[in-house]
Design a protein around this motif. Structure first.
Motif, PDB file in Angstrom:
ATOM      1  N   PHE A  27     -27.017 148.347  19.520  1.00  0.00           N
ATOM      2  CA  PHE A  27     -25.432 148.641  19.360  1.00  0.00           C
ATOM      3  C   PHE A  27     -24.987 147.826  18.390  1.00  0.00           C
ATOM      4  N   GLY A  28     -23.719 147.961  17.934  1.00  0.00           N
ATOM      5  CA  GLY A  28     -23.170 146.995  16.975  1.00  0.00           C
ATOM      6  C   GLY A  28     -22.698 145.892  17.388  1.00  0.00           C
ATOM      7  N   THR A  29     -22.825 145.711  18.886  1.00  0.00           N
ATOM      8  CA  THR A  29     -22.250 144.242  19.432  1.00  0.00           C
ATOM      9  C   THR A  29     -23.554 143.527  19.527  1.00  0.00           C
ATOM     10  N   GLY A  30     -24.892 144.102  19.135  1.00  0.00           N
ATOM     11  CA  GLY A  30     -26.021 143.057  19.387  1.00  0.00           C
ATOM     12  C   GLY A  30     -26.508 143.425  20.716  1.00  0.00           C
ATOM     13  N   GLN A  31     -26.039 144.411  21.589  1.00  0.00           N
ATOM     14  CA  GLN A  31     -26.686 144.767  22.930  1.00  0.00           C
ATOM     15  C   GLN A  31     -27.854 145.632  22.608  1.00  0.00           C
ATOM     16  N   ALA A  32     -28.645 145.521  23.288  1.00  0.00           N
ATOM     17  CA  ALA A  32     -29.698 146.684  23.375  1.00  0.00           C
ATOM     18  C   ALA A  32     -30.159 147.215  24.887  1.00  0.00           C
ATOM     19  N   ALA A  33     -30.631 148.378  24.884  1.00  0.00           N
ATOM     20  CA  ALA A  33     -31.246 148.986  26.131  1.00  0.00           C
ATOM     21  C   ALA A  33     -32.044 150.116  26.034  1.00  0.00           C
ATOM     22  N   PHE A  34     -32.763 150.297  26.982  1.00  0.00           N
ATOM     23  CA  PHE A  34     -33.861 151.444  27.079  1.00  0.00           C
ATOM     24  C   PHE A  34     -32.816 152.559  27.744  1.00  0.00           C
ATOM     25  N   HIS A  35     -32.948 153.757  27.136  1.00  0.00           N
ATOM     26  CA  HIS A  35     -32.548 154.881  27.649  1.00  0.00           C
ATOM     27  C   HIS A  35     -33.850 155.856  27.721  1.00  0.00           C
ATOM     28  N   VAL A  39     -29.907 158.255  28.913  1.00  0.00           N
ATOM     29  CA  VAL A  39     -29.193 157.468  30.149  1.00  0.00           C
ATOM     30  C   VAL A  39     -29.915 156.264  30.362  1.00  0.00           C
ATOM     31  N   PRO A  40     -29.147 155.049  30.312  1.00  0.00           N
ATOM     32  CA  PRO A  40     -29.844 153.709  30.233  1.00  0.00           C
ATOM     33  C   PRO A  40     -30.589 153.649  31.569  1.00  0.00           C
ATOM     34  N   VAL A  41     -31.876 153.029  31.202  1.00  0.00           N
ATOM     35  CA  VAL A  41     -32.855 152.881  32.427  1.00  0.00           C
ATOM     36  C   VAL A  41     -32.904 151.214  32.425  1.00  0.00           C
ATOM     37  N   THR A  42     -32.403 150.555  31.832  1.00  0.00           N
ATOM     38  CA  THR A  42     -32.287 149.057  31.879  1.00  0.00           C
ATOM     39  C   THR A  42     -30.825 148.741  31.656  1.00  0.00           C
ATOM     40  N   GLY A  43     -30.431 147.218  32.349  1.00  0.00           N
ATOM     41  CA  GLY A  43     -29.194 146.713  31.860  1.00  0.00           C
ATOM     42  C   GLY A  43     -29.550 146.240  30.463  1.00  0.00           C
ATOM     43  N   ASP A  44     -28.451 145.875  29.936  1.00  0.00           N
ATOM     44  CA  ASP A  44     -28.354 145.588  28.485  1.00  0.00           C
ATOM     45  C   ASP A  44     -29.091 144.202  28.317  1.00  0.00           C
ATOM     46  N   GLY A  45     -29.813 144.040  27.091  1.00  0.00           N
ATOM     47  CA  GLY A  45     -30.216 142.636  26.762  1.00  0.00           C
ATOM     48  C   GLY A  45     -29.427 142.199  25.516  1.00  0.00           C
ATOM     49  N   MET A  46     -29.500 141.370  25.097  1.00  0.00           N
ATOM     50  CA  MET A  46     -28.930 140.814  23.872  1.00  0.00           C
ATOM     51  C   MET A  46     -29.742 140.142  22.769  1.00  0.00           C
ATOM     52  N   ALA A  51     -25.858 139.163  14.124  1.00  0.00           N
ATOM     53  CA  ALA A  51     -24.859 139.191  13.260  1.00  0.00           C
ATOM     54  C   ALA A  51     -24.811 140.277  12.359  1.00  0.00           C
ATOM     55  N   LYS A  52     -23.823 141.315  12.277  1.00  0.00           N
ATOM     56  CA  LYS A  52     -23.896 142.394  11.350  1.00  0.00           C
ATOM     57  C   LYS A  52     -24.221 142.114  10.100  1.00  0.00           C
ATOM     58  N   ASP A  73     -39.732 136.916  18.246  1.00  0.00           N
ATOM     59  CA  ASP A  73     -40.690 136.586  19.270  1.00  0.00           C
ATOM     60  C   ASP A  73     -40.072 136.723  20.569  1.00  0.00           C
ATOM     61  N   THR A  74     -38.771 136.924  20.668  1.00  0.00           N
ATOM     62  CA  THR A  74     -38.029 136.782  21.915  1.00  0.00           C
ATOM     63  C   THR A  74     -37.982 138.197  22.895  1.00  0.00           C
ATOM     64  N   LEU A  75     -38.493 138.125  23.849  1.00  0.00           N
ATOM     65  CA  LEU A  75     -38.572 139.305  25.022  1.00  0.00           C
ATOM     66  C   LEU A  75     -37.086 139.601  25.132  1.00  0.00           C
ATOM     67  N   ILE A  76     -36.458 141.051  24.792  1.00  0.00           N
ATOM     68  CA  ILE A  76     -35.160 141.144  25.242  1.00  0.00           C
ATOM     69  C   ILE A  76     -35.046 142.314  26.224  1.00  0.00           C
ATOM     70  N   LEU A  77     -36.031 143.210  26.563  1.00  0.00           N
ATOM     71  CA  LEU A  77     -35.937 144.022  27.425  1.00  0.00           C
ATOM     72  C   LEU A  77     -37.282 144.521  27.866  1.00  0.00           C
ATOM     73  N   ARG A  78     -37.474 144.778  29.236  1.00  0.00           N
ATOM     74  CA  ARG A  78     -38.738 145.349  29.788  1.00  0.00           C
ATOM     75  C   ARG A  78     -38.294 146.422  30.884  1.00  0.00           C
ATOM     76  N   ALA A  79     -39.017 147.378  30.732  1.00  0.00           N
ATOM     77  CA  ALA A  79     -38.902 148.586  31.553  1.00  0.00           C
ATOM     78  C   ALA A  79     -40.211 149.411  32.086  1.00  0.00           C
ATOM     79  N   THR A  80     -40.418 149.721  32.987  1.00  0.00           N
ATOM     80  CA  THR A  80     -41.453 150.432  33.515  1.00  0.00           C
ATOM     81  C   THR A  80     -40.888 152.071  33.803  1.00  0.00           C
ATOM     82  N   ASP A  81     -41.695 153.054  33.526  1.00  0.00           N
ATOM     83  CA  ASP A  81     -41.139 154.236  33.997  1.00  0.00           C
ATOM     84  C   ASP A  81     -42.507 155.210  33.495  1.00  0.00           C
TER      85      ASP A  81
END
Length: 108
Positions: A27-35, A39-46, A51-52, A73-81
């Motif tokens: 997202f334009g805010t720097g937030q990231a999520a798996f959908h 529908v989101p399957v994770t909380g937001d990562g940053m 910077a835009k 190299d920074t892990l920002i999200l992880r999900a299992t499905d």
């Protein structure tokens, strides 16, 4: 919201943002999520230091039922499905002038 997405394991090769797929949403805010199915399957990562109008190196690793997203190299999200085990890949954006460059797909 402004967003960009890497859609993966899509059931159909259509080019529109759709259900029946996983998405890494940025997202334009720097937030990231798996959908899943939009529908989101994770909380937001940053994304650290977001910077835009700045290029960000994003790496998406999908192996078995685990998906991981990295900014640099920074892990920002992880999900299992287990819903989608294979499928197509697409790049998408909404309300955004974002761009993709140097896209590489590597089998694991």
């Amino acid at each position: 919201d402004n967003w960009m997405a890497v859609e993966f394991r899509k059931e159909t090769p259509v080019t529109t943002h759709e259900q029946n797929a996983y998405s890494l949403m940025i997202f334009g805010t720097g937030q990231a999520a798996f959908h899943k199915d939009l529908v989101p399957v994770t909380g937001d990562g940053m994304i650290p230091g977001f910077a835009k109008d700045t290029w960000i190196n994003i790496r998406l690793v999908v192996k078995g039922d685990t998906m991981e997203a990295y900014a640099g190299d920074t892990l920002i999200l992880r999900a299992t499905d287990t819903r989608f085990g294979q499928g197509y890949i697409s790049l998408n954006s909404g309300n955004s002038a974002g761009a993709f460059d140097d896209v590489v797909v590597t089998p694991l």
